[in-house]
Design an enzyme around this catalytic site. Structure first.
Site, PDB file in Angstrom:
ATOM      1  N   LYS A 134       0.840  -1.209   0.000  1.00  0.00           N
ATOM      2  CA  LYS A 134       0.000   0.000   0.000  1.00  0.00           C
ATOM      3  C   LYS A 134       0.876   1.262   0.000  1.00  0.00           C
ATOM      4  O   LYS A 134       0.633   2.207  -0.754  1.00  0.00           O
ATOM      5  CB  LYS A 134      -0.922  -0.017   1.223  1.00  0.00           C
ATOM      6  CG  LYS A 134      -1.937   1.099   1.181  1.00  0.00           C
ATOM      7  CD  LYS A 134      -2.911   0.991   2.326  1.00  0.00           C
ATOM      8  CE  LYS A 134      -3.580   2.332   2.530  1.00  0.00           C
ATOM      9  NZ  LYS A 134      -3.918   2.578   3.922  1.00  0.00           N
ATOM     10  N   ASP A 152      -7.713   1.211   0.430  1.00  0.00           N
ATOM     11  CA  ASP A 152      -7.872   1.460   1.865  1.00  0.00           C
ATOM     12  C   ASP A 152      -9.308   1.095   2.228  1.00  0.00           C
ATOM     13  O   ASP A 152     -10.032   0.510   1.418  1.00  0.00           O
ATOM     14  CB  ASP A 152      -7.519   2.914   2.215  1.00  0.00           C
ATOM     15  CG  ASP A 152      -8.634   3.883   1.857  1.00  0.00           C
ATOM     16  OD1 ASP A 152      -9.498   3.527   1.010  1.00  0.00           O
ATOM     17  OD2 ASP A 152      -8.685   4.982   2.418  1.00  0.00           O
TER      18      ASP A 152
END
Ligand code: SF4
Length: 222
Positions: A134, A152
């Site tokens: 991420k 997310d």
């Protein structure tokens, strides 16, 4: 949800492949200001901000980095102070012990292997201690070199509601999204979903009645 109802809804909104572009275009108009909420001026500050943002809010990170970046300007600066001092300086972002350790490890690798610069290549970013997919995705996208799609909590929820994925696991969700979203939109797509998620498609109470993509959304309540 009954099978026939699901079928009806799918028929109404059409296949995901045909909906994704209009969804992006409408959200881009609706949230023209959608961009990363972290404050940074250099690739190093970007990397540090994203590393600190795990398990906390961007607002909180910005509050901490405002002072932090005055004191720590180069990778060497993070290694020049005792570990406890760095921990104190990032304490308010939470998980400060792990984060301080990851920052030190990353700074060490930047100095020894990348001439003190943040590498461009996605695989090089992933090698940095404490930098997961991420973080590497966010850093790459902000540098105009998106290699994937940041997933997310908002991206996960909205992608599921929009019928772009049925998965729960972020890696599998990303796999579905990169097949669906045109590559030129990989960087802005998560920002659009994040801002739409914050402003309209709330986790508990989605405001479908004022949603600009309700006719394209299989989960719409209107
Ligand atoms: S129609 Fe409702 S559920 Fe679908 S994206 Fe809009 S607010 Fe979310």
């Amino acid at each position: 949800m009954a099978k026939s109802y699901v079928h009806e809804v799918r028929k109404r909104v059409g296949p995901a492949k045909a909906r994704v572009k209009p969804v992006i275009e409408r959200l881009a108009v609706e949230h023209a200001d959608a961009k990363i909420a972290l404050t940074f001026t250099t690739p190093l500050e970007l990397l540090v901000s994203v590393m600190l943002s795990a398990q906390t809010t961007d607002v909180n990170v910005n509050r901490v980095t405002e002072k932090l970046f005055q004191k720590y300007k180069r990778p060497e600066d993070y290694l020049a102070v005792p570990l406890e001092e760095l921990e104190r300086d990032i304490f308010a972002t939470g998980f400060y012990r792990q984060k301080a350790k990851a920052l030190r490890g990353t700074m060490h690798m930047l100095i020894t292997e990348y001439d003190g610069e943040v590498p461009e290549a996605f695989d090089d970013l992933l090698r940095l201690p404490g930098v997961a997919r991420k973080t590497a995705n966010v850093v790459s996208a902000e540098r105009g070199n998106a290699q994937g799609i940041v997933v997310d909590t908002h991206v996960r929820r909205l992608s599921q509601r929009l019928g772009f994925t049925k998965q729960e696991d972020p890696v599998k969700i990303e796999r579905d999204l990169v097949k669906l979203v045109p590559r030129e939109d990989w960087a802005r797509f998560p920002h659009l979903l994040i801002w739409h998620g914050r402003r309209v498609c709330d986790a508990r109470r989605p405001a479908c009645e004022r949603c600009v993509i309700s006719d394209l959304c299989p989960s719409s309540r209107v």
